[in-house]
Design a protein around this motif. Structure first.
Motif, PDB file in Angstrom:
ATOM      1  N   SER A 175       0.831  -1.206   0.000  1.00 47.23           N
ATOM      2  CA  SER A 175       0.000   0.000   0.000  1.00 47.23           C
ATOM      3  C   SER A 175       0.865   1.254   0.000  1.00 47.23           C
ATOM      4  CB  SER A 175      -0.917  -0.018   1.219  1.00 47.23           C
ATOM      5  OG  SER A 175      -1.653   1.178   1.294  1.00 47.23           O
ATOM      6  N   ALA A 176       1.870   1.279   0.876  1.00 42.11           N
ATOM      7  CA  ALA A 176       2.747   2.451   0.964  1.00 42.11           C
ATOM      8  C   ALA A 176       3.589   2.605  -0.295  1.00 42.11           C
ATOM      9  CB  ALA A 176       3.662   2.333   2.184  1.00 42.11           C
ATOM     10  N   GLN A 177       3.941   1.489  -0.911  1.00 41.15           N
ATOM     11  CA  GLN A 177       4.787   1.519  -2.092  1.00 41.15           C
ATOM     12  C   GLN A 177       4.095   2.205  -3.263  1.00 41.15           C
ATOM     13  OE1 GLN A 177       7.835  -1.709  -3.617  1.00 41.15           O
ATOM     14  NE2 GLN A 177       5.769  -2.341  -4.099  1.00 41.15           N
ATOM     15  N   LYS A 178       2.808   1.973  -3.407  1.00 44.78           N
ATOM     16  CA  LYS A 178       2.066   2.597  -4.514  1.00 44.78           C
ATOM     17  C   LYS A 178       2.115   4.119  -4.395  1.00 44.78           C
ATOM     18  CE  LYS A 178      -2.404   2.653  -6.880  1.00 44.78           C
ATOM     19  NZ  LYS A 178      -2.387   4.112  -7.003  1.00 44.78           N
ATOM     20  N   ALA A 179       1.903   4.620  -3.162  1.00 43.33           N
ATOM     21  CA  ALA A 179       1.956   6.068  -2.952  1.00 43.33           C
ATOM     22  C   ALA A 179       3.365   6.596  -3.214  1.00 43.33           C
ATOM     23  CB  ALA A 179       1.522   6.402  -1.524  1.00 43.33           C
ATOM     24  N   ALA A 180       4.367   5.822  -2.818  1.00 45.22           N
ATOM     25  CA  ALA A 180       5.756   6.245  -3.031  1.00 45.22           C
ATOM     26  C   ALA A 180       6.099   6.277  -4.516  1.00 45.22           C
ATOM     27  CB  ALA A 180       6.711   5.313  -2.286  1.00 45.22           C
ATOM     28  N   ILE A 181       5.582   5.314  -5.273  1.00 47.29           N
ATOM     29  CA  ILE A 181       5.836   5.289  -6.724  1.00 47.29           C
ATOM     30  C   ILE A 181       5.251   6.543  -7.375  1.00 47.29           C
ATOM     31  CG2 ILE A 181       5.214   4.119  -8.875  1.00 47.29           C
ATOM     32  CD1 ILE A 181       5.464   1.459  -7.346  1.00 47.29           C
ATOM     33  N   ASP A 182       4.003   6.872  -7.014  1.00 44.86           N
ATOM     34  CA  ASP A 182       3.370   8.078  -7.571  1.00 44.86           C
ATOM     35  C   ASP A 182       4.191   9.322  -7.238  1.00 44.86           C
ATOM     36  OD1 ASP A 182       1.358   6.499  -8.545  1.00 44.86           O
ATOM     37  OD2 ASP A 182      -0.019   6.888  -6.864  1.00 44.86           O
ATOM     38  N   LYS A 183       4.677   9.393  -5.998  1.00 44.53           N
ATOM     39  CA  LYS A 183       5.452  10.549  -5.575  1.00 44.53           C
ATOM     40  C   LYS A 183       6.791  10.600  -6.293  1.00 44.53           C
ATOM     41  CE  LYS A 183       6.794  13.014  -1.351  1.00 44.53           C
ATOM     42  NZ  LYS A 183       6.749  12.989   0.137  1.00 44.53           N
ATOM     43  N   ALA A 184       7.417   9.433  -6.498  1.00 46.63           N
ATOM     44  CA  ALA A 184       8.705   9.386  -7.187  1.00 46.63           C
ATOM     45  C   ALA A 184       8.564   9.828  -8.638  1.00 46.63           C
ATOM     46  CB  ALA A 184       9.288   7.977  -7.124  1.00 46.63           C
TER      47      ALA A 184
END
Length: 359
Positions: A175-184
């Motif tokens: 879940s956290a990874q998806k948000a991090a990918i969008d931010k990256a």
């Protein structure tokens, strides 16, 4: 028993932080004592020089008789003008002597205060050292207890770990990874340029602070290419299948270094998707990177301390933690994983980091 191990690991991390804080207090106190001792040397030198001068003046007065009184000056003067000149000379000598004595008294008072402060700091230092020794003894006892419990569970020794996470951890990470990918991706496109610039300045300040306070280890040099190495040390366990006692597949590389406060750095610009204490990975950080339009994920495990939190923007070479032996680990090292694309629970897409980073 696993709950006991997790509680012990959290206690160990907390104890390690307190030990580092207490060690910093000890170092600061030692520096203050050194500064006071240097001040004492300067004051003592000035006092000794004035004492020598005052002794010379006393000997001269003894040889030539006592200093002339105002009445002697008046009675022996041949003219009013000579009397004024001689009175002025006597005043100058008397005032100079008074000034020397006042300076001597001030320096002697300062010397006494500085010596008293040194005694106080030395007493405080001894107390701190005693506390530090007790904290280290408690830390070692907890570490031994944790190791004993892990051995009872049949867990591997010598820097070997089961890279396995619970289902709840996996779900949180995904879940956290998806948000991090969008931010990256947003970072890569430049929409977070202002935030990135601010983070870069903070990273520079943090790195300068770590260099001055870490005490024994400096940051690894930042190299060219997509990734830089995450820590100084040697590879104690490589990527791939294991044979013999520790059979199985190792989805990363272990970088060992016995030094104290060994820094762990981000291998590339990115966003922290997860920063937390895992029962198996210990203190660990997952970072999502967008490099040349492609997503990569790096994992840093078993650290003694984490210096960045969830959602933080990090930069290549920025310190993110300190090497340790938390989680399912029995020796100080960094377990490092690299994934082209997102991290997945099966580790099926993990690649050998040595193909991307010159160790």
């Amino acid at each position: 028993m696993k709950a006991q191990i997790k509680n012990l690991q959290m206690s160990i991390v907390d104890a390690n932080e307190k030990i580092r804080d207490k060690q910093q207090q000890v170092d600061d106190t030692k520096q203050k004592i050194n500064d006071l001792e240097a001040q004492i040397k300067v004051l003592q030198k000035r006092i000794d020089e004035r004492n020598q001068l005052l002794k010379q003046r006393a000997r001269a007065m003894q040889q030539n008789g006592t200093s002339a009184s105002y009445l002697d000056v008046i009675l022996t003067s041949k003219s009013f003008g000579e009397m004024l000149d001689r009175l002025s000379a006597v005043n100058t000598i008397v005032n100079a002597d008074k000034d020397i004595m006042m300076q001597q008294k001030r320096d002697q008072d300062k010397l006494k205060a500085a010596q008293a402060e040194v005694e106080k700091k030395l007493s405080e230092l001894q107390g701190m050292l005693n506390q530090l020794e007790k904290m280290k003894a408690d830390f070692n006892a907890k570490k031994s207890q944790a190791n004993a419990l892990m051995q009872k569970l049949g867990q591997k020794k010598d820097d070997i770990e089961k890279e396995k996470l619970s289902m709840s951890e996996q779900n949180d990470l995904l879940s956290a990874q998806k948000a991090a990918i969008d931010k990256a991706i947003q970072m890569e496109k430049g929409r977070l340029a202002d935030e990135a610039q601010k983070a870069a300045e903070q990273a520079k300040q943090q790195n300068e602070s770590s260099l001055s306070s870490s005490g024994s280890s400096s940051l690894p040099p930042v190299t060219s290419g997509m990734f830089t190495r995450p820590a100084e040390g040697y590879i104690s366990s490589g990527f791939g299948a294991r044979e013999g006692t520790y059979s199985g597949f190792h989805y990363g590389v272990d970088i060992a270094n016995p030094g104290s406060n060994v820094p762990i750095v981000a291998t590339a610009d990115g966003v922290v998707s997860r920063s937390y204490l895992s029962s198996s990975y210990g203190n660990c950080i997952f970072i999502t990177h967008d490099i040349n339009g492609k997503i990569y994920t790096t994992v840093y495990a078993h650290m003694s301390a984490r210096l960045v939190g969830n959602g933080a923007v990090v930069h290549k070479g920025q310190q993110i933690g300190i090497m340790g032996s938390t989680g399912e680990s029995t020796g100080q090292h960094l377990h490092f994983e690299l994934y082209p694309g997102p991290w997945i629970p099966s580790h099926a897409t993990a690649v050998d980091p040595t193909h991307y980073i010159n160790f």
